[in-house]
Design an enzyme around this catalytic site. Structure first.
Site, PDB file in Angstrom:
ATOM      1  N   HIS A   1       0.801  -1.219   0.000  1.00  0.00           N
ATOM      2  CA  HIS A   1       0.000   0.000   0.000  1.00  0.00           C
ATOM      3  C   HIS A   1       0.839   1.276   0.000  1.00  0.00           C
ATOM      4  CE1 HIS A   1      -3.753  -2.112   0.493  1.00  0.00           C
ATOM      5  NE2 HIS A   1      -3.349  -2.703   1.607  1.00  0.00           N
TER       6      HIS A   1
ATOM      7  N   ARG B   1       7.228  -5.716   3.324  1.00  0.00           N
ATOM      8  CA  ARG B   1       5.967  -6.350   2.904  1.00  0.00           C
ATOM      9  C   ARG B   1       5.923  -6.293   1.382  1.00  0.00           C
ATOM     10  NH1 ARG B   1      -0.056  -4.977   5.091  1.00  0.00           N
ATOM     11  NH2 ARG B   1       0.358  -2.893   4.234  1.00  0.00           N
TER      12      ARG B   1
ATOM     13  N   ASP C   1      17.592 -10.376  -1.485  1.00  0.00           N
ATOM     14  CA  ASP C   1      18.929 -10.121  -2.015  1.00  0.00           C
ATOM     15  C   ASP C   1      19.400  -8.700  -1.711  1.00  0.00           C
ATOM     16  OD1 ASP C   1      19.137 -12.680  -2.988  1.00  0.00           O
ATOM     17  OD2 ASP C   1      18.772 -12.143  -5.082  1.00  0.00           O
TER      18      ASP C   1
ATOM     19  N   GLU D   1      -5.758 -12.149   7.172  1.00  0.00           N
ATOM     20  CA  GLU D   1      -6.633 -11.051   6.752  1.00  0.00           C
ATOM     21  C   GLU D   1      -7.920 -11.519   6.062  1.00  0.00           C
ATOM     22  OE1 GLU D   1      -3.864  -7.433   5.553  1.00  0.00           O
ATOM     23  OE2 GLU D   1      -3.429  -9.163   4.281  1.00  0.00           O
TER      24      GLU D   1
ATOM     25  N   ASP E   1      -8.376  -5.300   7.323  1.00  0.00           N
ATOM     26  CA  ASP E   1      -8.806  -6.268   6.314  1.00  0.00           C
ATOM     27  C   ASP E   1      -9.561  -7.433   6.931  1.00  0.00           C
ATOM     28  OD1 ASP E   1      -8.038  -5.380   3.667  1.00  0.00           O
ATOM     29  OD2 ASP E   1      -5.968  -5.529   4.341  1.00  0.00           O
TER      30      ASP E   1
END
Length: 261
Positions: free
Chosen positions: A44, A69, A83, A148, A174
């Site tokens: 988001h 996230r 990485d 969620e 959510d």
């Protein structure tokens, strides 16, 4: 590495917040402010994957561990930010054990997982510390799945039992929306989902976490048994600070005596 996974396994409660501006500057400011961990939000947040590297570099010299996230649980999205040097990955909207199993595999190198191997990446000191990183990544990389959806509630025990899934993390907005009780965090349906998540995690020896609806709720959720707790975001901090200062100046202007030039 700042060993956030080890600290959780030892029973510490770790406080964090979101980074949703995509800014290396606010990442550094927040990282120096006293949080144990921060989450770079690609689901988001305003930033893109290309912005993650600069945020990780800014966080390197701060006490805060960097979790990312990802925008999805796609294999290459996970590999790419690992990485770059992320210490943990959070995947949103996991719905079943098969999805969680794939995530757990993608977090780690063979033979335990399916993470692609590249030595010349930032996480390994651009090749200088690959052997050390390879040996220790399983004990250092934190795997987090978000709870969620209503479907995932039917698979909590299976997901919590997976090696490589370390935290079941509640997304309150959510989850409450999915349950049909949006924002009603004291509703029996929401509380039942919290309890089920906690029990599944505890049985498997895993941690639980939550993004607090309000920071004053810390004690409530901590006493339930949640140990990876977040509140606020860099965008929120900037917005609240700006409004606070603007309001102070307005109040001062309203109370000031009018003087002629």
């Amino acid at each position: 590495m700042k060993h956030i996974k080890t600290r959780l396994q030892q029973g510490e409660t770790l406080n964090g917040c979101w980074l949703n501006l995509g800014s290396s500057v606010t990442a550094e400011i927040v990282g120096l402010s006293g949080f144990d961990w921060v989450l770079i939000d690609l689901e988001h947040g305003a930033g893109a994957e290309k912005d993650v590297l600069h945020q990780l570099q800014a966080l390197e010299h701060t006490p805060a561990a960097a979790i990312v996230r990802t925008e999805s649980a796609q294999r290459q999205r996970i590999h790419r930010v690992l990485d770059m040097g992320a210490e943990g990955i959070m995947c949103p909207r996991v719905t079943n054990a098969a999805e969680a199993k794939a995530i757990a595999s993608d977090l780690h190198y063979p033979p335990q997982g399916s993470r692609g191997i590249a030595k010349m990446v930032r996480a390994t000191g651009f090749g200088q510390h690959f052997s050390e990183y390879y040996k220790q990544e399983r004990e250092n990389i934190l795997g987090i799945v978000q709870i969620e959806t209503t479907e995932v509630l039917n698979h909590l025990d299976e997901i919590a039992s997976l090696d490589g899934i370390d935290v079941l993390f509640i997304g309150p907005s959510d989850l409450s929306m999915a349950l049909g009780v949006f924002g009603q965090f004291d509703h029996p349906l929401f509380k039942e989902a919290l309890t089920a998540t906690l029990h599944a995690a505890q049985k498997a020896g895993k941690a639980t976490g939550i993004l607090l609806p309000h920071p004053d709720d810390f004690t409530k959720y901590h006493d339930m048994g949640m140990h990876l707790i977040a509140s606020g975001a860099d965008g929120t901090f900037v917005a609240e600070g700006a409004r606070n200062m603007a309001n102070k100046l307005k109040d001062a202007r309203g109370g000031a005596k009018t003087s002629k030039p």
